[in-house]
Design an enzyme around this catalytic site. Structure first.
Site, short mmCIF file in Angstrom:
data_model
loop_
_atom_site.label_atom_id
_atom_site.label_comp_id
_atom_site.label_asym_id
_atom_site.label_seq_id
_atom_site.Cartn_x
_atom_site.Cartn_y
_atom_site.Cartn_z
CG HIS A 156 6.32 71.98 68.03
ND1 HIS A 156 5.26 72.66 68.00
CD2 HIS A 156 6.06 71.32 69.47
CE1 HIS A 156 4.30 72.40 69.14
NE2 HIS A 156 5.02 71.53 69.78
CB SER A 277 23.61 69.60 40.37
OG SER A 277 23.83 70.75 39.77
CE LYS A 283 22.81 70.70 45.07
NZ LYS A 283 21.62 71.27 45.71
CD GLU A 290 14.01 67.40 45.95
OE1 GLU A 290 14.68 68.02 46.56
OE2 GLU A 290 14.27 67.40 44.67
#
Ligand code: ARG
Length: 462
Positions: A156, A277, A283, A290
């Site tokens: 979980h 970024s 970043k 992704e």
């Protein structure tokens, strides 16, 4: 507009119809397979006395020349032809004259395209299997290096019990191992040659289908000509296997994205596999993971699309089947790209061992082992579970781990606790006493690693 079938028509095809129907913009991808299939067909025709040896040699040399010219860029496959089959035949006739007109004897584009697609798919399947195998090698290396890297295991997405990085990666090893198994099964099932099935009902020419099957390295010829020209099962099961590969890559990507966050810091993705970024200078984003996760949808889409295309088709060939190509090609390219990049990312990723083991220590991952300690000292498991529950509550109030409590504090909750409890609930004990086959304990993990090393040797690339 160059077509193979003008004879029975009195009007030119409407330009829009022509474009809608044409497939050359995408089936040119298997130009090589188309020409190899034609060469095998022509060899067989000559062996059967349907073409003379001179005609055969002229056609073979002609196709060889076209193949070389296409590969070295001297000959461009242009959209003025309806499909790749028309292109090859037209150029051949243009170059060698009459013998070229005999190439299509005893053949239809229906069995030809069935063959081309199978040959192309077989090559792609082989390439994908090789890429999954490379990913498995990287995983196995990391497993060997990390049998002692303790980390929390989750259920979980909540900390559950301590495991090792080797154990966690080993789960993916099993998934990708099954993926290779599926690819191998599909290869074996699909490897029968449809050439010689004609348009749907075979042909009256005395073709030797065993011979062409052998020349093209198939296990043998297919056994029903109607099925042969309209079977796309092998693509559907391959797209299903590829969807499963993507699902595994996507789950793994999701974990890497989580592990790479500032909150977790279990891993650091190499600069070469990260992106920045345009506005936030600090970043460093896990875009590759992704994208792999995102591209999974495209491959599932290809599977659903082909299943839907096939569901209402009567026997035998229907033009709907032309729709099998673009989506399948896209799925092949997507899976190959994702596998290659994911493997590179994994291979160069830094695992923060200290952060992982610190994280395992927090979150009471040794609570089960503390309960087991009581059980080993005669407390029934259900009672032990309750006692440790209260102990965890006390620890949360005190902001301490179980092993940070003094023996006095422990004894207050249960007098059964003795000094040896600290050893019994140490991370090392929690992991390394778990010695059931498949568990993270170092001894069994090493056993599993060597079984998997053997498996790799027994399963070379296709
Ligand atoms: N381009 C077709 C396909 O991809 C193959 C040619 C069969 N055409 C035909 N009119 N029977 O399925």
């Amino acid at each position: 507009m160059a077509q193979l079938w003008g004879g029975r028509f009195t009007k030119e095809t409407d330009k829009l119809v022509y474009n809608f129907n044409a497939s050359i913009s995408f089936d040119k991808k298997f130009y090589r397979q188309d020409m190899l299939g034609s060469m095998a067909h022509v060899k067989m025709l000559a062996k059967q006395g349907i073409l003379t040896e001179e005609e055969r040699d002229a056609v073979l040399a002609g196709i060889q020349g076209i193949l070389e010219d296409v590969e070295n860029g001297k000959l461009e496959i242009t959209d003025e032809y309806e499909d790749i089959h028309s292109f090859v035949e037209a150029v051949l006739i243009d170059r060698i004259g009459d013998p070229g007109k005999k190439l299509h004897t005893g053949r239809s584009r229906n069995d030809q395209v069935a063959l081309d697609m199978k040959l192309y798919t077989r090559d792609e399947l082989t390439a994908i299997d090789g890429l999954v195998r490379e990913l498995l090698s990287v995983l196995l290396r990391l497993m060997k290096e990390n049998t002692e890297t303790i980390m929390p295991g989750f259920t979980h997405l909540q900390k559950a019990q301590p495991i090792t990085l080797a154990h966690h990666l080993g789960a993916y090893f099993e998934m990708f191992k099954r993926d290779r198994g599926r690819l191998h099964d599909i290869y074996e099932r699909m490897n029968y040659c449809p050439l010689g099935s004609g348009a749907l009902a075979g042909t009256t020419y005395p073709l030797d289908r065993e011979y062409t099957a052998e020349l093209l390295e198939f296990a043998g010829p297919t056994l029903n000509s109607m099925d042969s020209v309209s079977d796309r099962d092998y693509l559907i099961e391959l797209l299903s296997a590829l969807s499963t590969i993507m699902m595994h890559l996507s789950r793994f990507s999701e974990e890497i994205i989580i592990w790479n966050t500032n909150e977790y810091r279990f891993v650091e993705i190499d600069d070469a596999y990260s992106t920045g970024s345009s506005i936030m200078p600090q970043k460093k984003n896990p875009d590759i993971a992704e994208l792999v996760r995102g591209k999974t949808g495209r491959v599932y889409g290809a599977l659903m699309s082909l299943l839907t295309t096939m569901k209402g088709l009567p026997l035998a060939y229907n033009k709907d089947m032309q729709e099998d190509k673009e989506l399948t090609f896209d799925a092949f390219d997507t899976v190959k790209g994702c596998l290659a990049l994911f493997t590179g990312m994994l291979d160069t990723m830094k695992f923060n061992h200290d952060v992982m083991s610190e994280s395992a220590k927090k979150g009471f991952t040794n609570a089960t082992d503390a309960a087991d300690y009581l059980v080993n000292h005669g407390v029934p498991f259900r009672d032990a579970h309750g006692i440790i529950g209260r102990l965890v509550l006390y620890c949360i109030e005190q902001n301490k781990a179980i092993e940070e409590l003094s023996l006095e504090e422990l004894k207050e909750i249960s007098p059964v606790f003795e000094k040896d409890v600290y050893d019994a609930i140490s991370m090392d004990t929690c992991v390394n006493k778990r010695l059931t086959l498949g568990a993270p304990g170092r001894a069994v993990m090493e056993q599993v690693i060597s079984l998997n090393e053997k498996w790799m040797e027994e399963h070379p690339a296709l």
